[in-house]
Design an enzyme around this catalytic site. Sequence first.
Site, PDB file in Angstrom:
ATOM      1  N   GLY A   1     -15.241   4.829 -34.356  1.00  0.00           N
ATOM      2  CA  GLY A   1     -16.303   5.744 -34.398  1.00  0.00           C
ATOM      3  C   GLY A   1     -17.170   5.100 -33.055  1.00  0.00           C
TER       4      GLY A   1
ATOM      5  N   GLU B   1       4.847  -2.486 -13.171  1.00  0.00           N
ATOM      6  CA  GLU B   1       6.328  -2.907 -13.500  1.00  0.00           C
ATOM      7  C   GLU B   1       7.134  -1.321 -13.900  1.00  0.00           C
ATOM      8  OE1 GLU B   1       7.112  -6.380 -15.061  1.00  0.00           O
ATOM      9  OE2 GLU B   1       5.115  -7.248 -14.638  1.00  0.00           O
ATOM     10  N   GLY B   2       6.913  -0.403 -13.339  1.00  0.00           N
ATOM     11  CA  GLY B   2       7.522   0.883 -13.232  1.00  0.00           C
ATOM     12  C   GLY B   2       6.598   1.823 -14.132  1.00  0.00           C
TER      13      GLY B   2
ATOM     14  N   ARG C   1       9.321  -6.441 -17.569  1.00  0.00           N
ATOM     15  CA  ARG C   1       8.999  -5.211 -18.446  1.00  0.00           C
ATOM     16  C   ARG C   1       9.350  -5.791 -19.872  1.00  0.00           C
ATOM     17  NH1 ARG C   1      12.765  -1.818 -13.953  1.00  0.00           N
ATOM     18  NH2 ARG C   1      10.865  -0.957 -12.603  1.00  0.00           N
TER      19      ARG C   1
ATOM     20  N   GLN D   1      -8.236  10.674 -46.305  1.00  0.00           N
ATOM     21  CA  GLN D   1      -6.885  10.847 -45.875  1.00  0.00           C
ATOM     22  C   GLN D   1      -6.708  10.859 -44.178  1.00  0.00           C
ATOM     23  OE1 GLN D   1      -5.535  14.319 -47.867  1.00  0.00           O
ATOM     24  NE2 GLN D   1      -5.324  13.172 -49.710  1.00  0.00           N
TER      25      GLN D   1
ATOM     26  N   ASP E   1      13.315  -6.417 -14.888  1.00  0.00           N
ATOM     27  CA  ASP E   1      14.007  -6.251 -16.166  1.00  0.00           C
ATOM     28  C   ASP E   1      13.191  -7.403 -17.093  1.00  0.00           C
ATOM     29  OD1 ASP E   1      15.951  -4.334 -15.751  1.00  0.00           O
ATOM     30  OD2 ASP E   1      17.633  -5.503 -15.241  1.00  0.00           O
TER      31      ASP E   1
ATOM     32  N   PRO F   1       0.671  -1.158   0.145  1.00  0.00           N
ATOM     33  CA  PRO F   1       0.032  -0.044  -0.144  1.00  0.00           C
ATOM     34  C   PRO F   1       0.768   1.266   0.153  1.00  0.00           C
ATOM     35  CG  PRO F   1      -1.123  -1.490   1.505  1.00  0.00           C
ATOM     36  CD  PRO F   1       0.185  -2.208   1.176  1.00  0.00           C
TER      37      PRO F   1
HETATM   38  N1  CAA Z   1      19.414  -5.134 -11.898  1.00  0.00           N
HETATM   39  C1  CAA Z   1      20.323  -5.427 -10.956  1.00  0.00           C
HETATM   40  N2  CAA Z   1      20.379  -4.649 -10.101  1.00  0.00           N
HETATM   41  C2  CAA Z   1      20.021  -3.313 -10.126  1.00  0.00           C
HETATM   42  C3  CAA Z   1      19.001  -3.119 -11.136  1.00  0.00           C
HETATM   43  C4  CAA Z   1      18.604  -3.966 -12.182  1.00  0.00           C
HETATM   44  N3  CAA Z   1      18.061  -3.736 -13.040  1.00  0.00           N
HETATM   45  N4  CAA Z   1      18.605  -1.583 -10.824  1.00  0.00           N
HETATM   46  C5  CAA Z   1      19.201  -1.519  -9.568  1.00  0.00           C
HETATM   47  N5  CAA Z   1      19.990  -2.408  -9.218  1.00  0.00           N
HETATM   48  C6  CAA Z   1      20.913  -2.498  -7.918  1.00  0.00           C
HETATM   49  C7  CAA Z   1      21.930  -1.450  -8.016  1.00  0.00           C
HETATM   50  O1  CAA Z   1      22.986  -1.760  -8.825  1.00  0.00           O
HETATM   51  C8  CAA Z   1      22.288  -1.060  -6.698  1.00  0.00           C
HETATM   52  O2  CAA Z   1      22.832  -2.015  -6.034  1.00  0.00           O
HETATM   53  P1  CAA Z   1      24.084  -1.620  -4.763  1.00  0.00           P
HETATM   54  O3  CAA Z   1      23.299  -1.345  -3.739  1.00  0.00           O
HETATM   55  O4  CAA Z   1      24.951  -3.020  -4.944  1.00  0.00           O
HETATM   56  O5  CAA Z   1      24.785  -0.506  -5.413  1.00  0.00           O
HETATM   57  C9  CAA Z   1      20.808  -1.520  -5.993  1.00  0.00           C
HETATM   58  O6  CAA Z   1      19.959  -2.030  -7.015  1.00  0.00           O
HETATM   59  C10 CAA Z   1      19.959   0.029  -5.672  1.00  0.00           C
HETATM   60  O7  CAA Z   1      19.788   0.531  -6.987  1.00  0.00           O
HETATM   61  P2  CAA Z   1      19.245   2.004  -7.145  1.00  0.00           P
HETATM   62  O8  CAA Z   1      20.013   2.889  -6.474  1.00  0.00           O
HETATM   63  O9  CAA Z   1      19.113   2.222  -8.826  1.00  0.00           O
HETATM   64  O10 CAA Z   1      17.642   2.219  -6.505  1.00  0.00           O
HETATM   65  P3  CAA Z   1      16.734   3.148  -6.247  1.00  0.00           P
HETATM   66  O11 CAA Z   1      16.265   2.988  -5.150  1.00  0.00           O
HETATM   67  O12 CAA Z   1      17.313   4.577  -7.007  1.00  0.00           O
HETATM   68  O13 CAA Z   1      15.586   2.856  -7.282  1.00  0.00           O
HETATM   69  C11 CAA Z   1      14.120   2.416  -9.180  1.00  0.00           C
HETATM   70  C12 CAA Z   1      15.505   2.304  -8.267  1.00  0.00           C
HETATM   71  C13 CAA Z   1      14.651   2.070 -10.447  1.00  0.00           C
HETATM   72  C14 CAA Z   1      13.244   3.384  -8.810  1.00  0.00           C
HETATM   73  C15 CAA Z   1      13.490   0.941  -8.545  1.00  0.00           C
HETATM   74  O14 CAA Z   1      12.914   1.059  -7.167  1.00  0.00           O
HETATM   75  C16 CAA Z   1      12.245   0.846  -9.419  1.00  0.00           C
HETATM   76  O15 CAA Z   1      12.473   0.234 -10.657  1.00  0.00           O
HETATM   77  N6  CAA Z   1      10.964   1.385  -9.090  1.00  0.00           N
HETATM   78  C17 CAA Z   1       9.784   0.816  -9.487  1.00  0.00           C
HETATM   79  C18 CAA Z   1       9.303  -0.579  -9.100  1.00  0.00           C
HETATM   80  C19 CAA Z   1       8.362  -1.283  -9.689  1.00  0.00           C
HETATM   81  O16 CAA Z   1       8.575  -1.383 -11.129  1.00  0.00           O
HETATM   82  N7  CAA Z   1       7.470  -1.896  -9.217  1.00  0.00           N
HETATM   83  C20 CAA Z   1       6.533  -2.759 -10.152  1.00  0.00           C
HETATM   84  C21 CAA Z   1       5.911  -3.769  -8.932  1.00  0.00           C
HETATM   85  S1  CAA Z   1       5.736  -5.558  -9.540  1.00  0.00           S
HETATM   86  C22 CAA Z   1       4.335  -5.275 -10.633  1.00  0.00           C
HETATM   87  O17 CAA Z   1       3.793  -4.353 -11.152  1.00  0.00           O
HETATM   88  C23 CAA Z   1       4.055  -6.838 -10.724  1.00  0.00           C
HETATM   89  C24 CAA Z   1       2.525  -7.237 -11.003  1.00  0.00           C
HETATM   90  O18 CAA Z   1       2.082  -8.097 -10.152  1.00  0.00           O
HETATM   91  C25 CAA Z   1       2.067  -6.648 -12.270  1.00  0.00           C
END
Ligand code: CAA
Length: 391
Positions: free
Chosen positions: A339, A363-364, A243, A279, A240, A128
């Site tokens: 339409g 997913e972001g 998405r 067009q 990754d 939440p």
């Molecule tokens: N792969 C591997 N490691 C990664 C990574 C990736 N893609 N992205 C970040 N990391 C690692 C970084 O290397 C870092 O590692 P260290 O601590 O060892 O240095 C650590 O993770 C922290 O990374 P960031 O500093 O980039 O983290 P952040 O807090 O700044 O945020 C963010 C990153 C991109 C905002 C992330 O929080 C994000 O993607 N947020 C969106 C969340 C999201 O997509 N939620 C979807 C929910 S799931 C869903 O929707 C499923 C469903 O049921 C449909």
Amino acid sequence: MDLDLTDEQRLIQETAREFVDREIVPRARDSDRAARFDRELAASLGEMGYLGAPVAEEYGGRSLDYTSYGLIVEEVGRGDSSMRTVVSVQTSLVCGSIERWGTEDQKRHWLPRLCSGEALGCFGLTEPDTGSDAASVRTRAERVDGGWRLSGQKMWISLGNQAELALIFAQTDPEAKHKGLACFLVPTATKGFASQEIHGKLGLRASDTASIALDEVEVADDALLGDVGDGFKIAMTALDAGRYSVAAGCVGICEGCVQASVSYATERRQFGVPIATFQLVQELIADMVVKRDAARLLVRRAGILKDQAKPNTTETSIAKLFATEAAVECANAAIQVHGGSGYVDDHPVERYLRDARVTTLYEGTSQIHKLIIGRDATGINAMTPLRAGES
Ligand code: CAA
């Protein structure tokens, strides 16, 4: 980048197309109207090998490359995004995480069941109060004798009511922030695990969406996926893959919009001619075609990078951002071509719009993806505003 499909990839694409036209398309409208999750159809996806296609054959998958997986997801997305959600969550978020981070025992225990569709899985990250800031998970994991006790809440969890297995992300040490996160494989039948259906969604009505409560759920040590502290990386690597799958599904929506619009515009007559003669109608369709092709190529690029095991986080974000926005725009334009007929569910385009809408959120969000892309381009992290004293 070699964009030609191999003979095998073409065959996989054709088989998926036929399956979707035969099994998914005819049921999509009724399932949407009834807001009914079609478990039988989900099982058929498993029988086809679509619920873990990139997973190694020895664990019940098909060992397919990511390009082939993307082609399957595109077809399923054209048919019904609710079913595409099953493929994406099960394959990319759940199976992919277990295959990558799991022990041999965890893989042998869960993957064959998940890939076959005998069991469904869900991905319990969002809460939440934890959305874009995924590191701020509040669900707690506390050490108990021989295992862990989990307490907290999860929100917007696709398949959360249907799943037999939940990946639950929980904080083991709030001081450690994202480095304290851990991921647990929690059978949903475990005492203290409860889910509730979320009703009233704009789209994905035939997809199961849940809120989950974890009330002192106890799991053994062998439920831990990876190590304590790996949770955030598990979530990010899963996303990754997830998405990419969402993006591929959105290419399918774009394709469906083009097909439906061309078909309607060449049949529907006004002023004595098919409306495709005008067009301004052609402009609507041409814009859809351009967006579909661009989205498809971006998804293909991300898939090729994944197949080559090269870094692809930014390219996946680019594909996800572009394809999801393109799907919304194409669906909106497709309604315009249709339409008044596009405003009711005799044609798939109004469902395409409702279903596409969530893809720029989950997913972001599109904004998060712009920040990921911007950070990569500039080297500056603009994720969070700087607080006083920080540089
Ligand atoms: N792969 C591997 N490691 C990664 C990574 C990736 N893609 N992205 C970040 N990391 C690692 C970084 O290397 C870092 O590692 P260290 O601590 O060892 O240095 C650590 O993770 C922290 O990374 P960031 O500093 O980039 O983290 P952040 O807090 O700044 O945020 C963010 C990153 C991109 C905002 C992330 O929080 C994000 O993607 N947020 C969106 C969340 C999201 O997509 N939620 C979807 C929910 S799931 C869903 O929707 C499923 C469903 O049921 C449909």
